[in-house]
Design an enzyme around this catalytic site. Sequence first.
Site, mmCIF file in Angstrom:
data_model
loop_
_atom_site.group_PDB
_atom_site.id
_atom_site.type_symbol
_atom_site.label_atom_id
_atom_site.label_comp_id
_atom_site.label_asym_id
_atom_site.label_seq_id
_atom_site.Cartn_x
_atom_site.Cartn_y
_atom_site.Cartn_z
ATOM 1 N N GLU A 89 0.833 -1.194 0.000
ATOM 2 C CA GLU A 89 0.000 0.000 0.000
ATOM 3 C C GLU A 89 0.869 1.247 0.000
ATOM 4 O OE1 GLU A 89 -4.038 -1.425 2.385
ATOM 5 O OE2 GLU A 89 -2.556 -0.198 3.428
ATOM 6 N N CYS A 90 0.658 2.105 -0.980
ATOM 7 C CA CYS A 90 1.272 3.430 -1.031
ATOM 8 C C CYS A 90 2.804 3.340 -0.979
ATOM 9 C CB CYS A 90 0.716 4.301 0.083
ATOM 10 S SG CYS A 90 0.970 6.072 -0.194
#
Length: 535
Positions: free
Chosen positions: A367-368
């Site tokens: 994530e990210c």
Amino acid sequence: MSPGNEAQRNAGQPSQAGARWARANCRPCDLPRVVVAGTGSGVGKTTVACGLIAALCARGERVQGFKVGPDYIDPSYHTLAAGRPGRNLDAFLSGAELIAPLFAHGMRGASLAVVEGVMGMFDGASGRGELASTAHVAKLLRAPVLLVVDAAATARSVAAIVHGFRTFDPQVKFAGVIFNRVGSEHHAQLLREAVEPLGVAVIGALPRDPRLATPERHLGLIPAGERAAAARRTLRELGEALAHHLDLELVTRIARSAPPLACVPWDPQVALGAAAGARVGTDATIAVAAGPAFSFHYRENLELLEAAGAELAPFDPTRGDTLPPDSSGLLLAGGFPECYAEELAANAPLRAEIATLCAQGAPVLAECGGLLYLCESLDGRPMCGVLPARARMSERLTLGYREATALTATPWLTAGQKVRGHEFHYSRVEPASGDVVGGREARGRGVRARDSREREGRGSSLGAAWLLRSRGRERAEGFVAGGVQASYLHTHWAAYPELAAGFARAAAAARAATAASAGDATTSSARTHRTPVAR
């Protein structure tokens, strides 16, 4: 009925089975609590909330800190101040029905809660009214609210501000005001006199003190874990300052005046639909990237994986760590890899291990910041090279809640499933999604979700992770390659416990496959080197 057994949702909203189960089993819970709201961002909510946590802990309270909204950084200070994991309460990500149960879950073992608000008291999900605002969460918790007002460069005008916030929504339990950045004792007296006709309790007035400021960078405050010693010192001084300038006895009375909250504390086992302690996945070690580069975790996500039977093994890529032994799954959370790109690039053995794990088909969620780490490079420095993309920092902020539809299946997520999430980053990945790499740019309703039967073998399969929607616009984003899903989207699994169960099962399956492959290799080797029998 267990909330984990409902069929897959088709609207991206939290399970209604969970809400029905909670209503059928709810009971009054005596949970002292107070919400710290603000007139806007930057008025001192975090200063007051963290100072209250520290000051009340020093008085013997067992304080639990919560943050309204999808923030990861402020809870890191709550954690340091309280000695308990800070938690989030987000009515968009989890759904309104889960706010009270998640709150009660976090309150286990605590005697009082301090809930820090987000932005201004009535600011929530853009274009959706009060949804996910501080006021919304305060009403769901039936919690009294203390309003922080930045009083710098104002005097009698604060009465109009306080009056407006107090009367805008009569359902909010407005309990008092705290003035911040007050210039002098005379200034404080003027402020008290201004609101006296309103009958509003003044909890206290905090003077300007630059020594109590917390350093910031592009995503807000620098996380507490990156400056633990200095943060502890600041929190101690904050606690002492609030104990001197605020009426802590009044704060405690206000918190204890909150009515019993009728709910069932959230439980990861129940959320998974497990009965009698049954475990969804077994024999799975999931490596969890931690440290300053990858610190953005929702506590409930990890608790769900543990409840599903997984063993979580943290490691710090910035300190020369390698993957924990027997890892068959990997979580690469958000954080600040851009600030530690040199350290990440220098750990070449770990980058190679991660690339190998991804090539083997193990479940990997990035994530990210994790997405940036799996790219070929980040601002020119070599990363893991799992994805055919390059990452760079930019000056443009991407921020907001998202409605998301999975475009490509993963070992734990079916194509077409809808979830809610959020983005918050200053970086860019080129190309932005796997379908662009694959030769067909995914845009809007013309993109069809692809299930696992449509995907090619590992190594050549590459698709977009999500179709993201926000305020009438939609775009494809992120990558799915084999067992890897990498995107900018952050999700809160309390609303989607089946994702945690699926991830744990996929990690267990990957471990079993590795063991079987090793066994086959041993058998083959033994046959090859068998000693001939004398005749």
